[in-house]
Design a protein around this motif. Structure first.
Motif, PDB file in Angstrom:
ATOM      1  N   ARG A 160       0.799  -1.108   0.143  1.00 51.98           N
ATOM      2  CA  ARG A 160       0.045   0.134   0.017  1.00 51.98           C
ATOM      3  C   ARG A 160       0.761   1.378   0.100  1.00 51.98           C
ATOM      4  O   ARG A 160       0.449   2.430   0.314  1.00 51.98           O
ATOM      5  CB  ARG A 160      -0.943  -0.024   1.226  1.00 51.98           C
ATOM      6  N   ARG A 161       2.334   0.947  -0.187  1.00 54.43           N
ATOM      7  CA  ARG A 161       3.119   2.060  -0.521  1.00 54.43           C
ATOM      8  C   ARG A 161       3.277   2.983   1.295  1.00 54.43           C
ATOM      9  O   ARG A 161       3.362   4.200   1.145  1.00 54.43           O
ATOM     10  CB  ARG A 161       2.592   3.148  -1.332  1.00 54.43           C
ATOM     11  N   ALA A 162       3.245   1.968   2.157  1.00 58.73           N
ATOM     12  CA  ALA A 162       3.468   2.706   3.295  1.00 58.73           C
ATOM     13  C   ALA A 162       4.762   2.262   3.814  1.00 58.73           C
ATOM     14  O   ALA A 162       5.329   1.255   3.716  1.00 58.73           O
ATOM     15  CB  ALA A 162       2.452   2.142   4.630  1.00 58.73           C
ATOM     16  N   TRP A 163       5.425   3.417   4.423  1.00 58.33           N
ATOM     17  CA  TRP A 163       6.779   3.048   4.720  1.00 58.33           C
ATOM     18  C   TRP A 163       7.193   2.881   6.376  1.00 58.33           C
ATOM     19  O   TRP A 163       6.377   3.519   7.289  1.00 58.33           O
ATOM     20  CB  TRP A 163       7.647   4.436   4.519  1.00 58.33           C
ATOM     21  N   ARG A 196       2.262   7.134   4.226  1.00 60.02           N
ATOM     22  CA  ARG A 196       2.488   6.872   2.825  1.00 60.02           C
ATOM     23  C   ARG A 196       2.620   8.577   2.494  1.00 60.02           C
ATOM     24  O   ARG A 196       2.998   8.583   1.104  1.00 60.02           O
ATOM     25  CB  ARG A 196       1.215   6.682   2.296  1.00 60.02           C
TER      26      ARG A 196
END
Length: 277
Positions: free
Chosen positions: A172-175, A189
Motif C-alpha cells: 500500500r506504499r506505506a513506509w 504514505r
C-alpha cells in the motif's frame, strides 16, 4: 552487348577488381590467423575488492580463444560480466599484444530480503557477502524507490545519531523503518521527510536525554507523533518467613546414673555372697 566494347571493358575491369579484393582478403585472413600475433597479456583494471586473480585466470583459460586480431571482444566482455561482483565491463585491444579489461564492481548497499544484494545504483545482483548491511523489503518494482528513500531517511536520522537497520515499503506504499536499536518507526504514505525531520529534531533534543529505550514511534499524526517505551517489569519483594522461636529441649536424665545403680547393686550382691561363704 557483345558488340559493344565499352561495356565489355567495364565488365572486365569489374571482374579484375573483384578478383584483387578477394585475393587481398584471403591474404589478410591468412596473415591475421598466423601465430605471429599472439595475445601476450591480459590487463585487468579497476577498483577491485571482490574480483580476484583466480577468477580472471579461469576466464582467460576458458573463454579467450584466438590471437590478438581474432579474439571475439563481445564474447570476452560477456564472460567477464558473468562474475558475481562485476557491474560493467569494457574490453579493448592494445597493440601489440595486450587485452585491456576495465571492471566496475558493484558497491553493496543493502540486502533485498534474503534474495539478493542491492548496489548503490538501486540494482539487484546476486553475490555472497558477510558484511553487516541494512535490509530492504518491498514490491519487486520498488528497488530503486526504496534505495533512494533509504538515502534520504539516513541523512535525516544521522543528525540524531540513529542508524537504519531495515526499510520496508508495503504493497500500500506505506513506509516503516527499523533502527539498529530495534526501534520501529511508522512513517505512513505521505510527507515522510517532513515527519521524520520533526521526529529527528525531537529525539535529538529531548527523547535521547530521557535514557528510555523507545521501541515504537508512530509519525502518522498530523501535528505530532506518539512513542511507546518498553514495559517495565515490576519486581515485588518476596514475603518474609515468620521467625520461629527456638525453645530449649527438655533435659533428659543421664543414663550414667542408671548404670551406676546397676553397678552398685552388682557390687552389693557380690559382697553378700562372700560373707555367706
Amino acid at each position: 552487348m557483345w558488340d559493344k566494347p565499352r561495356i565489355l571493358n567495364w565488365l572486365a575491369n569489374l571482374l579484375y577488381a573483384l578478383a584483387v579484393v578477394l585475393m587481398l582478403y584471403a591474404l589478410l585472413f591468412v596473415v591475421v590467423h598466423l601465430p605471429i600475433f599472439p595475445l601476450r597479456e591480459v590487463k585487468v583494471e579497476g577498483q577491485l575488492a571482490h574480483v580476484n586473480r583466480e577468477q580472471v585466470k579461469l576466464i582467460v583459460a576458458k573463454h579467450l580463444k584466438g590471437n590478438f586480431f581474432t579474439l571475439d571482444l563481445i564474447k570476452t566482455r560477456d564472460a567477464f560480466e558473468k562474475l558475481p561482483w562485476a557491474r560493467n565491463v569494457s574490453v579493448r585491444r592494445r597493440w601489440p599484444g595486450t587485452l585491456s579489461v576495465v571492471i566496475e564492481e558493484h558497491q553493496a548497499l543493502a540486502r533485498w530480503g534474503n534474495i539478493a544484494l542491492v548496489n548503490t545504483h538501486g540494482e539487484l545482483f546476486h553475490a555472497a557477502s558477510d558484511a553487516e548491511l541494512p535490509v530492504f523489503f518491498g514490491p519487486g518494482n520498488g528497488v530503486m524507490e526504496v534505495t533512494k528513500s533509504y538515502g534520504d531517511f539516513s541523512k535525516i536520522l544521522n543528525q540524531a545519531d540513529i542508524k537504519i537497520a531495515q526499510v520496508t515499503l508495503s504493497p500500500r506504499r506505506a513506509w516503516e523503518i527499523k533502527t539498529d536499536k530495534n526501534m520501529l518507526i511508522a512513517l505512513g504514505r505521505t510527507d515522510m521527510d517532513l515527519r521524520l525531520n520533526k521526529f529527528s529534531a525531537a529525539y535529538k533534543s529531548t527523547l535521547s536525554q530521557l535514557n528510555v529505550g523507545i521501541k515504537y514511534a508512530d509519525l502518522r499524526y498530523p501535528n505530532g507523533f506518539a512513542v511507546r517505551k518498553p514495559p517495565q517489569l515490576a519486581i515485588k519483594p518476596l514475603p518474609e518467613a515468620p521467625a520461629k522461636s527456638l525453645k530449649p529441649a527438655p533435659a533428659k536424665a543421664p543414663k550414667v546414673e542408671t548404670q551406676t545403680k546397676v553397678e552398685v547393686q552388682a557390687l552389693a550382691k557380690g559382697v553378700n555372697n562372700e560373707q555367706s561363704t
